[in-house]
Design an enzyme around this catalytic site. Structure first.
Site, PDB file in Angstrom:
ATOM      1  N   ASP A  73       4.665  14.974 -36.431  1.00 22.24           N
ATOM      2  CA  ASP A  73       3.842  13.911 -36.527  1.00 22.24           C
ATOM      3  C   ASP A  73       4.094  12.875 -37.886  1.00 22.24           C
ATOM      4  O   ASP A  73       3.745  11.964 -38.054  1.00 22.24           O
ATOM      5  CB  ASP A  73       2.247  14.365 -36.912  1.00 22.24           C
TER       6      ASP A  73
ATOM      7  N   CYS B 102       8.091   7.145   5.746  1.00 22.25           N
ATOM      8  CA  CYS B 102       6.865   6.691   4.945  1.00 22.25           C
ATOM      9  C   CYS B 102       6.585   7.988   4.046  1.00 22.25           C
ATOM     10  O   CYS B 102       6.436   7.712   2.868  1.00 22.25           O
ATOM     11  CB  CYS B 102       5.857   6.169   5.504  1.00 22.25           C
TER      12      CYS B 102
ATOM     13  N   ASP C 245       6.799  20.863 -35.842  1.00 19.65           N
ATOM     14  CA  ASP C 245       6.565  21.053 -37.493  1.00 19.65           C
ATOM     15  C   ASP C 245       5.070  21.598 -37.857  1.00 19.65           C
ATOM     16  O   ASP C 245       4.319  21.784 -36.877  1.00 19.65           O
ATOM     17  CB  ASP C 245       6.372  19.379 -37.585  1.00 19.65           C
TER      18      ASP C 245
ATOM     19  N   ASP D 127       0.868  -1.230  -0.057  1.00 19.57           N
ATOM     20  CA  ASP D 127      -0.087   0.046  -0.066  1.00 19.57           C
ATOM     21  C   ASP D 127       0.740   1.427  -0.306  1.00 19.57           C
ATOM     22  O   ASP D 127       0.239   2.328   0.102  1.00 19.57           O
ATOM     23  CB  ASP D 127      -0.772  -0.203   1.130  1.00 19.57           C
TER      24      ASP D 127
END
Length: 746
Positions: free
Chosen positions: A637, A399, A441, A15
């Site tokens: 891209d 912790c 670009d 946890d």
């Protein structure tokens, strides 16, 4: 050659980041284990073990003894050369967050007051499985101890001691097992020393209170940690559990998503989510891709158009032909990417981990010195200063400090994924906020990436005639310019004519016979070189080109009769996003292969430097030059952008880009929006500020309580409350990042 087996386990009961660190250290101490890594966010343990070793059995038994449960997935065998690093097992079990329900410290297995075979307890199995059940029992015991003490101090103290030992048992056992493998400075060790010490000096009631507060704090910690992890489940919920497959005989069968293979035909009813990536085989529909692309309006899609898993067919009945395996779809790839990013470690996380290894033994040393030096040198009471030393041990639990960074990073990455921003690793989230320059670009990044007709100009006939014969000639062409002309003609409800002898002329254009007249669609350069344009016509075309438009001339029987101007428009949010970047202190530059006139025209009004007519190697040189003095991100891209993306400090790919660009980049903008670049930088900065706040809270609270303890202003129960409180505050502060909704539309 050495054979290595890679074992992958899901961890139940982990946890906090401290738990992950303990498991990692424990595993790496076992003989036969070459390397063990724990991904806290995804509760995953990956262990590299020499073939023939039984280290995996020792590991499984040992981890269970320290309070965790392992659920084993398949092992992989990898042949590995000596003295080289082996690779990770990338075949993580999908949707592990959905498979495992995390509970703190595996308490239902650890505590001695939940016997498995007791008939009475079996009637209360639901209570036994509740993580709060042991805490409730201890609290009831504490109340009874108070009542007993009111009648008899002696028996009351005995009750407190029994209660303390009962709650301390699983904690002490874990501390013992960790100490056996060399991890002496665990939180459990500090807790055990403090609780036993408190009993020894007659403060058993405080020892019992400390154990209960510790368990409450750890349970709350587990809840907040699970809350931070849960954001990714929203992605998984976008996929239906099953699909309707149509076989060759037309019969339909309900199957699980993972059973789908490329080529399968899948039925999608109106209003249903599409379960796979594929192409429309039959039917048409408006497709809602808003949760994936951010596009608010549904897009009309028909046969042969691509669709992605998780989108919704709003009004049409579709049959989709799968292009990928059922488990390898857009949503699953997004989930995997986010999981891997959450499991990675940033520079800050590594620094905190190194510091915590020194910090904990330092606190232990301070506690010992506080307990020993004043009584020895100044003859102060031993009991009082031992009490203070024990309090310091509890204050020093690391912790909150250890979890301060990973909790914020995990929340930041999850918040980004909800906005369609996929960050491949924690380091990228940390670094993107530090960039001072973003290089863009142009085509497909700042612009929409497709041509659109702006004007139709006629020299002789009316404009509709020019558009009609141009669409007729281009009807069978797949060129982007041809598609734009045909789409514009359809919008105008202009039907094409009959044409014969249609030809595509590479490097020139297209031609056909319409009404037995030769029609040629070509570039102005070709028309000018072949004396097909008058001086006045050339001037009109040049004026259109100076505005950044692409021009297609229409020639009939070697006479120019008109031209069509097209443009690739800027994305709606381009201008406002670059302005926002400037306000944030980030400079924008545009790198494009387009002609300088076209580039300057399309980027007019954008607050950015422009470099045009660049080859891929020129873009690369620009990025490398800037990277010498500044932190730079490259956004692109296309294939031609991949080298520049790889050379930048941070590479960002637009989600609709080529696979090469997407694979090269560290951050992917799934929604294809420039605004998302701004949001990524803003979220990164918020995340880093959150980390600084968390570190300040954890260290600041400890410093205050350390001082108060030395001067005698605190008690043991206050110390554990301060430590637990700091951990919960830090985690809750990190969870605030999940509320980030991006920048408002501008």
């Amino acid at each position: 050659m050495i054979n290595i087996k890679i074992f992958s386990y899901l961890i139940k009961g982990m946890d906090c980041a401290g738990c992950a660190n303990k498991i990692e250290i424990f595993c790496n101490k076992i003989k036969g284990v070459q390397k063990a890594e724990v991904d806290f966010t995804n509760a995953l343990l990956i262990v590299h073990i020499n073939e023939g070793s039984n280290a995996n059995l020792k590991l499984e038994k040992g981890i269970q003894s320290i309070g965790f449960q392992l659920i084993k997935s398949e092992s992989l065998e990898i042949k590995k050369e000596e003295n080289k690093t082996c690779c990770h097992n990338t075949n993580k079990e999908e949707n592990s967050l959905d498979i495992i329900e995390h509970t703190h410290n595996n308490q239902k297995f650890s505590h001695p007051f939940t016997p498995k075979n007791n008939t009475l307890f079996s009637r209360f199995k639901i209570l036994q499985n509740n993580i709060w059940f042991p805490i409730v029992i201890l609290c009831i015991g504490f109340v009874f101890s108070i009542l007993i003490e009111s009648f008899s101090e002696k028996y009351g103290m005995t009750a407190y001691i029994i209660l303390t030992l009962l709650g301390l048992f699983p904690v002490a056992r874990k501390a013992f097992v960790m100490a056996k493998v060399g991890y002496l400075f665990s939180v459990e060790t500090l807790m055990t020393i403090s609780a036993v010490g408190a009993i020894a000096i007659g403060a058993a009631e405080e020892a019992a209170a400390v154990i209960i507060l510790f368990m409450i704090g750890e349970t709350i910690e587990g809840y907040t940690a699970r809350r931070a992890r849960s954001g990714i489940q929203a992605l998984a919920s976008l996929l239906p559990a099953d699909a309707l497959r149509i076989d060759n005989n037309g019969e339909k069968k309900n199957i699980q998503i993972h059973e789908i293979i490329p080529g399968d035909l899948i039925e999608v009813k109106p209003g249903s989510r599409i379960p796979i990536d594929g192409l429309i085989h039959s039917g048409s529909s408006f497709i809602d891709e808003s949760l994936l692309t951010g596009e608010s309006l549904p897009t009309n899609k028909k046969v042969k158009d691509s669709v992605v898993a998780g989108s919704i067919s709003t009004d049409g009945y579709l049959i989709i032909q799968a292009t990928r395996q059922g488990g390898d779809n857009t949503i699953q790839r997004m989930i995997k990417m986010v999981e891997e990013a959450q499991g990675s470690k940033s520079r800050s996380m590594r620094s905190i981990e190194k510091f915590s290894r020194v910090y904990t033994p330092l606190i232990l040393l301070i506690g010992v010195l506080v307990a020993v030096i004043p009584p020895l040198i100044f003859s102060y009471p031993w009991i009082e200063w031992i009490y203070r030393g024990l309090t310091i041990l509890l204050i020093g639990c690391p912790c909150a400090l250890v979890i301060s960074t990973p909790s914020a990073i995990s929340s930041g990455i999850t918040a980004a994924s909800k906005l369609g921003i996929l960050i491949k690793n924690a380091g990228a989230l940390e670094l993107i906020g530090k960039v001072t320059t973003v290089a863009f670009d142009k085509t497909g990044t700042l612009t929409n990436g497709f041509l659109k007709v702006q004007t139709v100009h006629s020299f002789i006939h009316d404009e509709n005639y020019i558009l009609q014969i141009a669409a007729t000639v281009e009807e069978k062409s797949t060129h982007p310019l041809a598609k734009a002309i045909l789409a514009y003609a359809q919008d105008k409800n202009i039907k094409t004519l009959e044409a014969t002898n249609g030809k595509t002329l590479p490097g020139i254009g297209a031609s056909a016979l319409v009404y037995d007249k030769e029609i040629l669609i070509c570039s102005p350069t070709y028309a000018k070189e072949n004396a097909l344009l008058s001086h006045e016509q050339i001037l009109l075309i040049q004026k259109s080109q100076s505005e950044g438009k692409t021009v297609a001339t229409v020639i009939q029987e070697k006479n120019a009769i008109g031209f069509i101007s097209l443009t690739d428009e800027l994305k709606p949010d381009a201008k406002s996003s670059l302005a926002k970047l400037k306000k944030m202190g980030v400079k924008s530059i545009i790198l494009t292969g387009d002609h300088a006139i076209s580039a300057n025209a399309i980027a007019a009004g954008l607050d950015a430097e422009i470099s045009a007519e660049l080859l891929p190697k020129d873009k690369l040189s620009h990025i490398q030059s800037i990277a010498k003095t500044e932190k730079i991100a490259m956004v692109g891209d296309g294939i031609n952008d991949a080298p520049a993306i790889a050379a930048a400090d941070i590479g960002i790919a637009m989600g609709k880009g080529t696979d090469v660009a997407v694979d090269t980049a560290q951050i992917i903008i799934a929604r294809n929006s420039i605004k998302s670049i701004v949001e990524t930088i803003e979220l990164s900065r918020k995340t880093m500020n959150n980390i600084k706040q968390n570190i300040s809270i954890s260290i600041g609270l400890k410093a205050i309580f350390l001082f108060l303890t030395i001067v005698g202003g605190t008690q043991i129960w206050m110390a554990i409350l301060a430590d637990t409180g700091a951990t919960v505050i830090v985690t809750l502060n990190a969870i605030r990042l999940l509320r980030y909704k991006g920048i408002k539309n501008q």
